[in-house]
Write a protein that holds these residues in place. Sequence first.
Motif, PDB file in Angstrom:
ATOM      1  N   HIS A  65       0.837  -1.202   0.000  1.00 46.41           N
ATOM      2  CA  HIS A  65       0.000   0.000   0.000  1.00 46.41           C
ATOM      3  C   HIS A  65       0.874   1.255   0.000  1.00 46.41           C
ATOM      4  CE1 HIS A  65      -3.458   2.522   0.715  1.00 46.41           C
ATOM      5  NE2 HIS A  65      -2.843   3.074   1.753  1.00 46.41           N
ATOM      6  N   ALA A  66       1.970   1.221   0.781  1.00 45.67           N
ATOM      7  CA  ALA A  66       2.868   2.390   0.861  1.00 45.67           C
ATOM      8  C   ALA A  66       3.498   2.688  -0.500  1.00 45.67           C
ATOM      9  CB  ALA A  66       3.946   2.141   1.908  1.00 45.67           C
ATOM     10  N   LEU A  67       3.897   1.625  -1.190  1.00 51.21           N
ATOM     11  CA  LEU A  67       4.538   1.812  -2.494  1.00 51.21           C
ATOM     12  C   LEU A  67       3.531   2.306  -3.533  1.00 51.21           C
ATOM     13  CD1 LEU A  67       7.488   1.450  -3.047  1.00 51.21           C
ATOM     14  CD2 LEU A  67       7.032  -0.783  -4.056  1.00 51.21           C
ATOM     15  N   LEU A  68       2.288   1.827  -3.427  1.00 52.09           N
ATOM     16  CA  LEU A  68       1.236   2.328  -4.327  1.00 52.09           C
ATOM     17  C   LEU A  68       1.021   3.822  -4.099  1.00 52.09           C
ATOM     18  CD1 LEU A  68      -1.048   1.916  -6.405  1.00 52.09           C
ATOM     19  CD2 LEU A  68      -2.571   1.415  -4.491  1.00 52.09           C
ATOM     20  N   LEU A  69       1.084   4.228  -2.820  1.00 53.03           N
ATOM     21  CA  LEU A  69       0.891   5.638  -2.478  1.00 53.03           C
ATOM     22  C   LEU A  69       2.006   6.498  -3.091  1.00 53.03           C
ATOM     23  CD1 LEU A  69      -1.437   6.636  -0.732  1.00 53.03           C
ATOM     24  CD2 LEU A  69       0.180   6.896   1.152  1.00 53.03           C
ATOM     25  N   VAL A  70       3.255   6.024  -2.974  1.00 58.26           N
ATOM     26  CA  VAL A  70       4.403   6.800  -3.466  1.00 58.26           C
ATOM     27  C   VAL A  70       4.448   6.820  -4.996  1.00 58.26           C
ATOM     28  CG1 VAL A  70       6.924   6.935  -3.537  1.00 58.26           C
ATOM     29  CG2 VAL A  70       5.761   6.428  -1.377  1.00 58.26           C
ATOM     30  N   LEU A  71       4.354   5.632  -5.609  1.00 58.57           N
ATOM     31  CA  LEU A  71       4.476   5.550  -7.072  1.00 58.57           C
ATOM     32  C   LEU A  71       3.183   5.951  -7.779  1.00 58.57           C
ATOM     33  CD1 LEU A  71       6.456   2.188  -7.470  1.00 58.57           C
ATOM     34  CD2 LEU A  71       7.353   4.530  -7.510  1.00 58.57           C
ATOM     35  N   GLY A  72       2.037   5.671  -7.139  1.00 60.86           N
ATOM     36  CA  GLY A  72       0.749   5.986  -7.752  1.00 60.86           C
ATOM     37  C   GLY A  72       0.321   7.418  -7.473  1.00 60.86           C
ATOM     38  N   GLY A  73      -0.126   7.656  -6.229  1.00 58.94           N
ATOM     39  CA  GLY A  73      -0.584   9.001  -5.860  1.00 58.94           C
ATOM     40  C   GLY A  73       0.504  10.048  -5.998  1.00 58.94           C
ATOM     41  N   GLY A  74       1.753   9.681  -5.701  1.00 62.63           N
ATOM     42  CA  GLY A  74       2.851  10.628  -5.793  1.00 62.63           C
ATOM     43  C   GLY A  74       3.357  10.811  -7.213  1.00 62.63           C
ATOM     44  N   LEU A  75       4.067   9.792  -7.712  1.00 66.88           N
ATOM     45  CA  LEU A  75       4.739   9.927  -9.014  1.00 66.88           C
ATOM     46  C   LEU A  75       3.742  10.115 -10.167  1.00 66.88           C
ATOM     47  CD1 LEU A  75       7.614   9.847 -10.258  1.00 66.88           C
ATOM     48  CD2 LEU A  75       7.227   7.424 -10.710  1.00 66.88           C
ATOM     49  N   MET A  76       2.756   9.212 -10.283  1.00 68.12           N
ATOM     50  CA  MET A  76       1.812   9.313 -11.403  1.00 68.12           C
ATOM     51  C   MET A  76       0.826  10.473 -11.196  1.00 68.12           C
ATOM     52  SD  MET A  76       2.544   7.383 -13.813  1.00 68.12           S
ATOM     53  CE  MET A  76       4.265   7.545 -13.453  1.00 68.12           C
ATOM     54  N   GLY A  77       0.489  10.747  -9.929  1.00 66.53           N
ATOM     55  CA  GLY A  77      -0.391  11.887  -9.642  1.00 66.53           C
ATOM     56  C   GLY A  77       0.275  13.205 -10.022  1.00 66.53           C
ATOM     57  N   GLY A  78       1.566  13.311  -9.744  1.00 68.69           N
ATOM     58  CA  GLY A  78       2.299  14.524 -10.118  1.00 68.69           C
ATOM     59  C   GLY A  78       2.555  14.605 -11.617  1.00 68.69           C
ATOM     60  N   TYR A  79       2.740  13.441 -12.237  1.00 61.86           N
ATOM     61  CA  TYR A  79       3.023  13.368 -13.674  1.00 61.86           C
ATOM     62  C   TYR A  79       1.794  13.773 -14.489  1.00 61.86           C
ATOM     63  CZ  TYR A  79       4.117  10.978 -18.143  1.00 61.86           C
ATOM     64  OH  TYR A  79       4.320  10.664 -19.462  1.00 61.86           O
ATOM     65  N   THR A  80       0.642  13.197 -14.174  1.00 60.68           N
ATOM     66  CA  THR A  80      -0.569  13.532 -14.940  1.00 60.68           C
ATOM     67  C   THR A  80      -1.215  14.793 -14.373  1.00 60.68           C
ATOM     68  OG1 THR A  80      -1.973  12.143 -13.540  1.00 60.68           O
ATOM     69  CG2 THR A  80      -1.009  11.110 -15.491  1.00 60.68           C
ATOM     70  N   THR A  81      -2.045  15.422 -15.184  1.00 63.04           N
ATOM     71  CA  THR A  81      -2.687  16.664 -14.741  1.00 63.04           C
ATOM     72  C   THR A  81      -4.077  16.799 -15.338  1.00 63.04           C
ATOM     73  OG1 THR A  81      -2.545  19.072 -14.757  1.00 63.04           O
ATOM     74  CG2 THR A  81      -1.532  17.940 -16.614  1.00 63.04           C
ATOM     75  N   PHE A  82      -5.005  17.172 -14.491  1.00 67.61           N
ATOM     76  CA  PHE A  82      -6.375  17.398 -14.947  1.00 67.61           C
ATOM     77  C   PHE A  82      -6.586  18.864 -15.302  1.00 67.61           C
ATOM     78  CE2 PHE A  82     -10.832  18.428 -14.281  1.00 67.61           C
ATOM     79  CZ  PHE A  82     -11.479  17.403 -14.938  1.00 67.61           C
ATOM     80  N   SER A  83      -5.945  19.758 -14.542  1.00 62.83           N
ATOM     81  CA  SER A  83      -6.180  21.195 -14.726  1.00 62.83           C
ATOM     82  C   SER A  83      -5.763  21.657 -16.122  1.00 62.83           C
ATOM     83  CB  SER A  83      -5.445  21.995 -13.645  1.00 62.83           C
ATOM     84  OG  SER A  83      -4.105  21.580 -13.519  1.00 62.83           O
ATOM     85  N   THR A  84      -4.576  21.244 -16.561  1.00 62.46           N
ATOM     86  CA  THR A  84      -4.105  21.647 -17.892  1.00 62.46           C
ATOM     87  C   THR A  84      -4.989  21.048 -18.981  1.00 62.46           C
ATOM     88  OG1 THR A  84      -1.864  21.774 -17.035  1.00 62.46           O
ATOM     89  CG2 THR A  84      -2.095  21.669 -19.418  1.00 62.46           C
ATOM     90  N   ALA A  85      -5.379  19.769 -18.804  1.00 60.93           N
ATOM     91  CA  ALA A  85      -6.229  19.114 -19.802  1.00 60.93           C
ATOM     92  C   ALA A  85      -7.547  19.871 -19.972  1.00 60.93           C
ATOM     93  CB  ALA A  85      -6.481  17.666 -19.391  1.00 60.93           C
TER      94      ALA A  85
END
Lengths: 126, 217
Positions: A65-85
Motif C-alpha cells: 500500500h505504501a509503495l502504491l501511495l508513493v508511485l501511484g498518488g505521488g509519481l503518477m499523480g504529479g506526472y498527470t494533470t487534470f487542470s491543464t487538460a
Amino acid sequence: MNPALAFALVCLAGGVGAALRFVVDGAVRSRWSLAFPLGTVLINVSGSFVLGALTGAALHGALSHALLLVLGGGLMGGYTTFSTASLETYRLAAECRIGPALANGAGTLVVAAFAAALGLALGAAL
Amino acid sequence: MSTEPPTDTAPSSSADAARPTAPERGRTAHDDRATAHVDHAAALPLDADIDVADAPRGLRPVHLRPRAVGLVALGGAAGTGVREALALTWPTAAGGFPVTIFAINIVGAFVLGVLLEFLGRRGSDEGRRRAARLLLGTGVLGGFTTYSTFMTDTANLAVTDHALGVALAYAAASLLVGVAASALGVALGSRIHETARRRATLEPAPGETTRSTGASR
C-alpha cells in the motif's frame, strides 16, 4: 513504513512526476507543430495506464500500500494533470475548434479510461 | 548540395556548441555559477529573468533549463502533498463517487484558468511571470490535480465495483464541470487583470460614472 516518511516520499515523488511531465511535454512540443496539445494527452494516457497497472498489482497483493501511495498518488499523480487538460479543452472550444476540443476532452477521456482498465487487468495478472 | 563542408555535421562539434564555455573550471565552477546566479537574480529589479540568467548557456529550451525544471518540481511536490493529504483525510468508499478527487480537479482547473489568463494578460511569458507560471501552474496545480487517479478510479468503478453508472457520471461530470470551471477561471483572471490595470491607471470602468472602481469591488 513510518507515515511521515511515506508522506515525504509521496511529495518527493510528486515533484519528480511534475518535472517529468514538464520535460516530456516540452519534448513533444518541440517536435509537434500543430496547435493540438498532444503532450498532455500522451502524458495523461500513459500515466493512467501506469497507475492502473500499479493499482491492479496492489489489489492483488503484488505491491504494498505504501509503495502504491508513493508511485501511484505521488509519481503518477504529479506526472498527470487534470487542470491543464481541462483548460486546453476550453481553449480549443473557445477558438471554435470543436473537433479538436472534443478529441482532447472526450477522446482523451475514453482512451485513458481504457488504458487504465488495461493497466488494471495487466497489473492484476502479474 | 553534397559539396558543403562537413564541419557543422560533425556530432562532437555540434554537441560542444550547445554547452556552456567554461570547460577548464569543472564542477566547482558550475557550483559557483549557480550561487552567483541566485544572488544576481535577487539583486535585479522586477523582471529579473530566467532568460537573462540563462543567457550564457545559449537558447536552451525552457523545459531543459535546470531552474525551470526545479521550479516545476518544487511546486509539484507541494501540490501533490496537498492532494494526498486531502485524499487520505476524505477517502472514497468502494463503489462511491470519488468526491474528493473530483473537487480537487475542478478547483485546480478553475484556479489554473485564473492564473494563466491573469499572467497572460499581464505580459509576455518571461521573468517573474514565467517563474510564477512554472511554480504555481505547471508545478502546484499540475501536481494538485490528477488525471491518472481520475481514470483509474473510473475504470475501477466500472470493472471492479460493477458501478458503471457511477463511473459514467464521474467521467462525464469531471469533463463537463472541469471545462466550465476553466472557462469561469479564465473569465475571472481576465477581470482581475482589468481591475488591477484600471486601479493602476485610475481609469474608470466602462459604464461607471459616479462610483470609483475601488469602491465597486
